[in-house]
Design a protein around this motif. Structure first.
Motif, PDB file in Angstrom:
ATOM      1  N   ILE A  15       0.831  -1.200   0.000  1.00  0.00           N
ATOM      2  CA  ILE A  15       0.000   0.000   0.000  1.00  0.00           C
ATOM      3  C   ILE A  15       0.868   1.253   0.000  1.00  0.00           C
ATOM      4  O   ILE A  15       0.650   2.178  -0.789  1.00  0.00           O
ATOM      5  N   VAL A  16       1.867   1.283   0.867  1.00  0.00           N
ATOM      6  CA  VAL A  16       2.751   2.446   0.950  1.00  0.00           C
ATOM      7  C   VAL A  16       3.546   2.613  -0.343  1.00  0.00           C
ATOM      8  O   VAL A  16       3.723   3.738  -0.836  1.00  0.00           O
ATOM      9  N   LEU A  20       3.449   5.935  -2.640  1.00  0.00           N
ATOM     10  CA  LEU A  20       4.706   6.649  -2.856  1.00  0.00           C
ATOM     11  C   LEU A  20       5.110   6.684  -4.325  1.00  0.00           C
ATOM     12  O   LEU A  20       5.833   7.588  -4.739  1.00  0.00           O
ATOM     13  N   ALA A  21       4.651   5.729  -5.102  1.00  0.00           N
ATOM     14  CA  ALA A  21       4.979   5.721  -6.530  1.00  0.00           C
ATOM     15  C   ALA A  21       4.453   6.972  -7.223  1.00  0.00           C
ATOM     16  O   ALA A  21       5.041   7.445  -8.190  1.00  0.00           O
ATOM     17  N   PHE A  22       3.365   7.538  -6.719  1.00  0.00           N
ATOM     18  CA  PHE A  22       2.818   8.763  -7.284  1.00  0.00           C
ATOM     19  C   PHE A  22       3.460  10.013  -6.687  1.00  0.00           C
ATOM     20  O   PHE A  22       3.603  11.025  -7.369  1.00  0.00           O
ATOM     21  N   LEU A  23       3.834   9.949  -5.419  1.00  0.00           N
ATOM     22  CA  LEU A  23       4.364  11.138  -4.742  1.00  0.00           C
ATOM     23  C   LEU A  23       5.877  11.265  -4.864  1.00  0.00           C
ATOM     24  O   LEU A  23       6.389  12.336  -5.203  1.00  0.00           O
ATOM     25  N   LEU A  24       6.587  10.212  -4.537  1.00  0.00           N
ATOM     26  CA  LEU A  24       8.052  10.164  -4.606  1.00  0.00           C
ATOM     27  C   LEU A  24       8.425   8.878  -5.342  1.00  0.00           C
ATOM     28  O   LEU A  24       8.586   7.829  -4.709  1.00  0.00           O
ATOM     29  N   PRO A  25       8.553   8.930  -6.656  1.00  0.00           N
ATOM     30  CA  PRO A  25       8.673   7.700  -7.453  1.00  0.00           C
ATOM     31  C   PRO A  25       9.849   6.805  -7.073  1.00  0.00           C
ATOM     32  O   PRO A  25       9.698   5.584  -7.039  1.00  0.00           O
ATOM     33  N   ILE A  26      10.996   7.381  -6.765  1.00  0.00           N
ATOM     34  CA  ILE A  26      12.158   6.541  -6.427  1.00  0.00           C
ATOM     35  C   ILE A  26      11.903   5.788  -5.119  1.00  0.00           C
ATOM     36  O   ILE A  26      12.192   4.591  -5.015  1.00  0.00           O
ATOM     37  N   ALA A  27      11.345   6.476  -4.145  1.00  0.00           N
ATOM     38  CA  ALA A  27      11.006   5.815  -2.881  1.00  0.00           C
ATOM     39  C   ALA A  27       9.915   4.767  -3.102  1.00  0.00           C
ATOM     40  O   ALA A  27       9.927   3.707  -2.462  1.00  0.00           O
ATOM     41  N   ALA A  52       1.876  -2.988  -9.432  1.00  0.00           N
ATOM     42  CA  ALA A  52       1.384  -1.740 -10.019  1.00  0.00           C
ATOM     43  C   ALA A  52       2.187  -0.554  -9.494  1.00  0.00           C
ATOM     44  O   ALA A  52       2.543   0.355 -10.260  1.00  0.00           O
ATOM     45  N   GLY A  53       2.493  -0.550  -8.209  1.00  0.00           N
ATOM     46  CA  GLY A  53       3.324   0.521  -7.644  1.00  0.00           C
ATOM     47  C   GLY A  53       4.719   0.530  -8.233  1.00  0.00           C
ATOM     48  O   GLY A  53       5.291   1.590  -8.481  1.00  0.00           O
ATOM     49  N   LEU A  54       5.249  -0.643  -8.487  1.00  0.00           N
ATOM     50  CA  LEU A  54       6.579  -0.740  -9.085  1.00  0.00           C
ATOM     51  C   LEU A  54       6.577  -0.191 -10.514  1.00  0.00           C
ATOM     52  O   LEU A  54       7.459   0.583 -10.887  1.00  0.00           O
ATOM     53  N   VAL A  55       5.568  -0.559 -11.284  1.00  0.00           N
ATOM     54  CA  VAL A  55       5.484  -0.081 -12.670  1.00  0.00           C
ATOM     55  C   VAL A  55       5.277   1.430 -12.713  1.00  0.00           C
ATOM     56  O   VAL A  55       5.956   2.145 -13.463  1.00  0.00           O
ATOM     57  N   VAL A  56       4.370   1.943 -11.904  1.00  0.00           N
ATOM     58  CA  VAL A  56       4.115   3.389 -11.876  1.00  0.00           C
ATOM     59  C   VAL A  56       5.359   4.139 -11.411  1.00  0.00           C
ATOM     60  O   VAL A  56       5.717   5.177 -11.972  1.00  0.00           O
ATOM     61  N   GLY A  57       6.040   3.607 -10.412  1.00  0.00           N
ATOM     62  CA  GLY A  57       7.251   4.253  -9.912  1.00  0.00           C
ATOM     63  C   GLY A  57       8.366   4.290 -10.947  1.00  0.00           C
ATOM     64  O   GLY A  57       9.056   5.306 -11.094  1.00  0.00           O
ATOM     65  N   ILE A  58       8.544   3.198 -11.672  1.00  0.00           N
ATOM     66  CA  ILE A  58       9.591   3.151 -12.700  1.00  0.00           C
ATOM     67  C   ILE A  58       9.266   4.112 -13.838  1.00  0.00           C
ATOM     68  O   ILE A  58      10.131   4.873 -14.290  1.00  0.00           O
ATOM     69  N   ILE A  59       8.018   4.107 -14.286  1.00  0.00           N
ATOM     70  CA  ILE A  59       7.629   5.012 -15.374  1.00  0.00           C
ATOM     71  C   ILE A  59       7.743   6.465 -14.930  1.00  0.00           C
ATOM     72  O   ILE A  59       8.223   7.318 -15.697  1.00  0.00           O
TER      73      ILE A  59
END
Length: 72
Positions: A15-16, A20-27, A52-59
């Motif tokens: 969940i976190v 965080l993928a939307f707010l601070l992508p690297i974190a 999904a968080g991993l994909v959004v964060g990487i993109i």
């Protein structure tokens, strides 16, 4: 009388990591990687949310590196 086993809880890391993928992508990428390990090791729910968080964060991270920021 048999009772149905309760569903396992969602992984907090998944969940976190997704948020965080939307707010601070690297974190978000880092926490999502930890979340993948957590969901598999402890048999918790949230594996797809973590992916999904991993994909959004990487993109998002690639987008931040490629697209020039107007203040720089």
């Amino acid at each position: 009388m048999t009772s149905t086993p309760s569903k396992p809880y969602f992984s907090t890391y998944s969940i976190v990591g997704f948020v965080l993928a939307f707010l601070l992508p690297i974190a978000g990428v880092i926490v999502s990687i930890i979340g993948i390990r957590d969901t598999r090791k402890n048999n918790l729910r949230g594996h797809k949310l973590t992916l999904a968080g991993l994909v959004v964060g990487i993109i998002s991270t690639i987008g931040l590196l490629v697209v020039p920021h107007p203040y720089f």
